[in-house]
Design an enzyme around this catalytic site. Structure first.
Site, PDB file in Angstrom:
ATOM      1  N   SER A  38      18.499  53.317  -6.226  1.00 19.79           N
ATOM      2  CA  SER A  38      18.152  53.888  -7.196  1.00 19.79           C
ATOM      3  C   SER A  38      17.196  54.335  -7.179  1.00 19.79           C
ATOM      4  CB  SER A  38      17.546  53.082  -7.718  1.00 19.79           C
ATOM      5  OG  SER A  38      16.874  53.784  -9.751  1.00 19.79           O
ATOM      6  N   HIS A  57      21.715  54.522  -9.515  1.00 22.16           N
ATOM      7  CA  HIS A  57      21.187  54.912 -10.841  1.00 22.16           C
ATOM      8  C   HIS A  57      20.783  56.607 -11.336  1.00 22.16           C
ATOM      9  CE1 HIS A  57      19.776  50.352 -10.874  1.00 22.16           C
ATOM     10  NE2 HIS A  57      20.907  50.755 -11.512  1.00 22.16           N
ATOM     11  N   ASP A  83      18.713  45.567 -10.020  1.00 19.13           N
ATOM     12  CA  ASP A  83      19.374  45.797  -9.942  1.00 19.13           C
ATOM     13  C   ASP A  83      20.657  45.963  -8.851  1.00 19.13           C
ATOM     14  OD1 ASP A  83      22.069  46.415 -11.245  1.00 19.13           O
ATOM     15  OD2 ASP A  83      21.310  48.301 -11.964  1.00 19.13           O
TER      16      ASP A  83
END
Lengths: 278, 186
Positions: free
Chosen positions: B11, B38, B131
Site C-alpha cells: 500500500s 491499494h 490489510d
C-alpha cells in the site's frame, strides 16, 4: 477481521443442500467468491458455522428468500465507471429508431445499476420511449429496488461518480432522491416505464426482443460453463444488433459464444449481437 | 522449482519498492507474480503504465477468467478484488471492500494460499493499514514461504509490522534482499 475459513468440502456440502432443498444449482459459480458469499450469509444471519447454515436451509422454509437476498453480491455504487456509462448514454442518444425499445437488467442485485439507467434515460428525455425490465432471483431485493432504496453511506461515492459522468463539478444527484432515516430513496417517477419482474429469475430463460442488456460485473461470479449458459440466454433475448453491456474487466473472449457478438467498445465492455447468425 | 507463484501485497510507500523489484528481477524469472496493491479506484490508467516502463517482465491487469501464465506479472485492477481461482484462472469480484480496500490484499492472499498451498511465496511491503496480515498468516498456515519488508526500511511500517505480529515469517528483508532472494530461487 476474521475469516470463517470454509473448506472446499464445506462449500460443496452447502451447494448440495441448496440444490436438494431449493432446486437451484450454484455448483458453477466462481469458487472463491461463492465461498466468500456463503461466509457472508453465515455472518449476516449470526449462524457461526456451515453446519448451522445447512440446518437452517433444511429446516426453515422461510429462510429461502433470505438466502437469495444475502447470497447476492450487493451492487457497488451508482455510475460505477463513469466513462462506461457516458459511452452507453452516447449510444442510447444516437438510437433514434427506439420506439417500443426494451432494456433488460437481469440479476439486478441491489439496484445501483437500475437507478443509474433510470437517471440516464430521464436526462436523455427517452424514459417514455423505452421499457425497462428489471429481474432478480431475490424477490426481497426486487421489492427494495421497486421502492428505490439505497444506503446513504454511498451518497458521496455515487455523487463523485455522477460528477465524473457529467464532466461537470456542479452536477449533483440530489434532485433524484430523498432521504428517510439511513435510507436514500430514488424518486419513483423515474420508474414510470419500468417493469419489476415479480417472478424469480433463472439463468436459462429471459424476455425477448431486447435492445440492450445491462449485465455489469455479474459474469465474474460464474465459471466459464455458467458464463456460456447465461450468454446463450442473453443472446436469445437480444434483438438482432441488440447490445450487451458488461463490466470493464469482464470479457466474453474466453467463451465459445464470442463469435456471435461484435465488440463495440473494448475499454467499456460493450458488445453487439451479430446480425446474421443462427 | 519448488515454488509455483509469488504474491505481493503493498500500500502506501510500496510503489518504489515494487518498481525496484520489477526492474531488477531476472528476465527469465519463471513464476507468475501477483500484485495486490491499494490504489485509487477512479484512476484506470497510469499506474500499470508506470510499472511496465520499468518492469523487465510483461505486466498486465487480468480480465476475469483469464488463464494464469508463467513469467508474467499481474496487477489487481482498480476497484475489483482479485482471486486466484480453481482451474488456474483469475476471478474478479466487486464484493464490498475489506479493511476499506478493494482490491483487498487479504482476499487475494487467501485465494492464492488455498490454490498454491506450500508452493506459494507471499510478500508484504510498506503500507498504512493492516490489510495483508491475515492473508500472510494464511500463506504460512498452508506451508508457503513468507517474507515481510523490513519495517525499518519501509516508508510506512504499519502493514509490515501488522503482518509480523500475526505471522512467524520466514524472512524479514530489505528491498535488495527480496530481489536477491527471488533471483536465487531454483
Amino acid at each position: 477481521m476474521s475469516f470463517l475459513d470454509i473448506s472446499i468440502l464445506d462449500t460443496k456440502k452447502v451447494i448440495r443442500t441448496i440444490n436438494d432443498q431449493y432446486n437451484v444449482d450454484y455448483s458453477d459459480y466462481s469458487a472463491t467468491s461463492f465461498k466468500q458469499s456463503i461466509d457472508n450469509v453465515i455472518k449476516i444471519n449470526n449462524l457461526d458455522s456451515v453446519d448451522n447454515l445447512i440446518y437452517k436451509i433444511q429446516n426453515e422454509s422461510s429462510f429461502e428468500e433470505i438466502f437469495y437476498r444475502d447470497i447476492s453480491i450487493p451492487g457497488t455504487e451508482m455510475f460505477r465507471d463513469p466513462a462506461a456509462w457516458r459511452e452507453l448514454a452516447k449510444i442510447l442518444k444516437e438510437k433514434t429508431d427506439c420506439t417500443n425499445c426494451r432494456i433488460w437488467v437481469p440479476f439486478c442485485s441491489t439496484g445501483e445499476e437500475t437507478y443509474t439507467l433510470a437517471i440516464i434515460l430521464k436526462e436523455l428525455g427517452i424514459s417514455d420511449k423505452i421499457k425497462v425490465i428489471v429481474s432478480n432471483r431475490s424477490l426481497l431485493n426486487i421489492q427494495k429496488i421497486k421502492k428505490g432504496e439505497f444506503p446513504i453511506k454511498q451518497l458521496e461515492t455515487n455523487n463523485a461518480n455522477y460528477i465524473r459522468y457529467k464532466n461537470n463539478n456542479s452536477s449533483n444527484l440530489d434532485k433524484y432522491y430523498s432521504i428517510e432515516g439511513s435510507t436514500g430513496k430514488i424518486n419513483l417517477d423515474l420508474f414510470s416505464n419500468f417493469e419489476f419482474a415479480d417472478y424469480a429469475q433463472y439463468i436459462d430463460k429471459g424476455p425477448t426482443k431486447i435492445s440492450l442488456i445491462l449485465f455489469r460485473n455479474k459474469l465474474i461470479y460464474y465459471n466459464l460453463t455458467l458464463q456460456e449458459k447465461m450468454l446463450e440466454t442473453i443472446f436469445n433475448s437480444l434483438s438482432p444488433t441488440g447490445l450487451l453491456f458488461i463490466g470493464i474487466k469482464e470479457t466474453i473472449e474466453f467463451n465459445v459464444i464470442k463469435d456471435r457478438f461484435v465488440l463495440v467498445d473494448k475499454d467499456e465492455g460493450i458488445y453487439r449481437k451479430k446480425l446474421n447468425n443462427n | 522449482m519448488k515454488h509455483k507463484a509469488v504474491i505481493i501485497g503493498g500500500s502506501a510507500g510500496s510503489f518504489q519498492v515494487i518498481l525496484e523489484i520489477l526492474a531488477n528481477i531476472n528476465k527469465d524469472f519463471p513464476l507468475p507474480i501477483f500484485l495486490s496493491l491499494h490504489r485509487l479506484k477512479h484512476i484506470r490508467s497510469g499506474f500499470l503504465e508506470a510499472l511496465s516502463l520499468k518492469s523487465v517482465l510483461p505486466i498486465k491487469e487480468p480480465f476475469d477468467k483469464e488463464l494464469i501464465k508463467s513469467k508474467t506479472v499481474y496487477l489487481a485492477p482498480a476497484n475489483y478484488h482479485m482471486y486466484i481461482d480453481s482451474g488456474g484462472r483469475f476471478s474478479l469480484s466487486t464484493e464490498p471492500p475489506v479493511n476499506h480496500s478493494r482490491p483487498s490484499i487479504d482476499l487475494s492472499f487467501f485465494s492464492a494460499a488455498s490454490k498454491y498451498q506450500n508452493k506459494l511465496i507471499g510478500i508484504i511491503l510498506s503500507g498504512a493499514n493492516k490489510d495483508g496480515a491475515e492473508g500472510l498468516k494464511q500463506v504460512e498456515k498452508f506451508g508457503g514461504l513468507t517474507i515481510v519488508q523490513d519495517p525499518s526500511e519501509s516508508q510506512i511500517p504499519t502493514m509490515p509490522t501488522a503482518a509480523l505480529k500475526v505471522t512467524n515469517v520466514d524472512h524479514t528483508y530489505r528491498t535488495k534482499q527480496i530481489i536477491d532472494f527471488l533471483n536465487s530461487l531454483r
